[in-house]
Scaffold this motif. Structure first.
Motif, PDB file in Angstrom:
ATOM      1  N   SER A  32       0.776  -1.245   0.093  1.00 29.19           N
ATOM      2  CA  SER A  32      -0.040  -0.029  -0.065  1.00 29.19           C
ATOM      3  C   SER A  32       0.881   1.271  -0.050  1.00 29.19           C
ATOM      4  N   ARG A  38      -6.514   0.916   3.776  1.00 28.58           N
ATOM      5  CA  ARG A  38      -6.479  -0.246   4.410  1.00 28.58           C
ATOM      6  C   ARG A  38      -7.192  -0.590   5.332  1.00 28.58           C
ATOM      7  N   ASN A  45      -6.703  -6.700   2.432  1.00 32.61           N
ATOM      8  CA  ASN A  45      -5.760  -6.000   2.080  1.00 32.61           C
ATOM      9  C   ASN A  45      -5.077  -6.493   1.047  1.00 32.61           C
TER      10      ASN A  45
END
Length: 266
Positions: A32, A38, A45
């Motif tokens: 990420s 998230r 995720n």
């Protein structure tokens, strides 16, 4: 989120849609980025990190989640629909949602996570940072040596995590955390029941999830490199496995209580 030691450094960049300017439009893993959304859920995720849903984790529909769960984890259509619609109902969302919304404490998210710290009192959203300490403890729970060829000396590759190992970890975490209600206790068991079914494999006479896979997935929110779907994971199988985890937890608690009673006699 940290990169595995073997992964080359990735410069900060912006994710839009299901593609990534660094790894492209396929399903290569990318962690990420600062603007991404998230949740405390490693499974969701991971979908975003591999581009099975929008990599920024934003503006997700029920259909996005159903499609991503089926494509990534090979869940059956009924199971993917049940999880996705059920999630939206628990979140009280009627339109699209971001992964961050899933961390709203007390909706889907719960205390006693196997790899996340409990939500601090007064906070509305749960921590999303993975606790390395809790990951290590989870792995230790699997390395009991109860099954042939397993134990600390066998290493991650030869150790398989099964329902009894998950039960041991859940009992430990639930003793460390605020009490879980019946709904969240069932969700907690169901989360791991899905993973046990999706990644189940065999090593000799043992059956379970390789600990190295669990460490890679739950620790880095990344699919194990040598894993490929071998079967469709269905709803009834998840229910059965969740019951097995519950039964093993009950047995674990009874065994611990018996030890306490025995000590009290002496």
């Amino acid at each position: 989120m940290s990169l595995p030691p073997s992964h080359p450094a990735i410069d900060v960049h912006k994710h839009t849609g299901m593609g990534c300017p660094v790894v492209g439009k396929g399903h290569e893993w990318c962690p990420s980025q600062p603007d991404d959304s998230r949740s405390p859920c490693p499974a969701l995720n991971t979908l975003a990190n591999h581009g099975y849903i929008a990599r920024d984790g934003k503006n997700l529909s029920v259909f996005d989640l159903v499609s991503g769960l089926k494509a990534c984890y090979n869940l059956s259509t009924p199971l993917a629909i049940f999880l996705s619609i059920g999630g939206f109902v628990l979140l009280r969302r009627f339109w699209n949602t971001d992964l961050h919304d899933i961390g709203r404490h007390g909706r889907i998210e719960h205390d006693a996570s196997l790899v996340h710290r409990d939500t601090p009192e007064g906070e509305k959203y749960a921590p999303i940072d993975i606790s390395d300490r809790l990951v290590d403890q989870l792995i230790v729970d699997a390395k009991t040596g109860d099954e042939e060829g397993e134990g600390p000396e066998a290493g991650d590759r030869r150790t398989l995590m099964d329902a009894s190992d998950v039960a041991r970890a859940r009992v430990r975490r639930e003793k460390e955390s605020p009490p879980l209600g019946a709904k969240h206790a069932e969700i907690a068991r169901g989360e791991m029941a899905i993973i046990l079914g999706v990644w189940e494999t065999k090593a000799g006479s043992n059956v379970g999830v390789p600990v190295e896979w669990m460490r890679e997935w739950i620790g880095h929110e990344r699919l194990p490199k040598d894993w490929k779907p071998t079967h469709i994971q269905g709803l009834l199988d998840v229910v059965k496995r969740a019951k097995s985890i519950r039964k093993a937890m009950d047995e674990q608690r009874k065994a611990e209580a018996a030890v306490v009673d025995e000590k009290a006699k002496h």
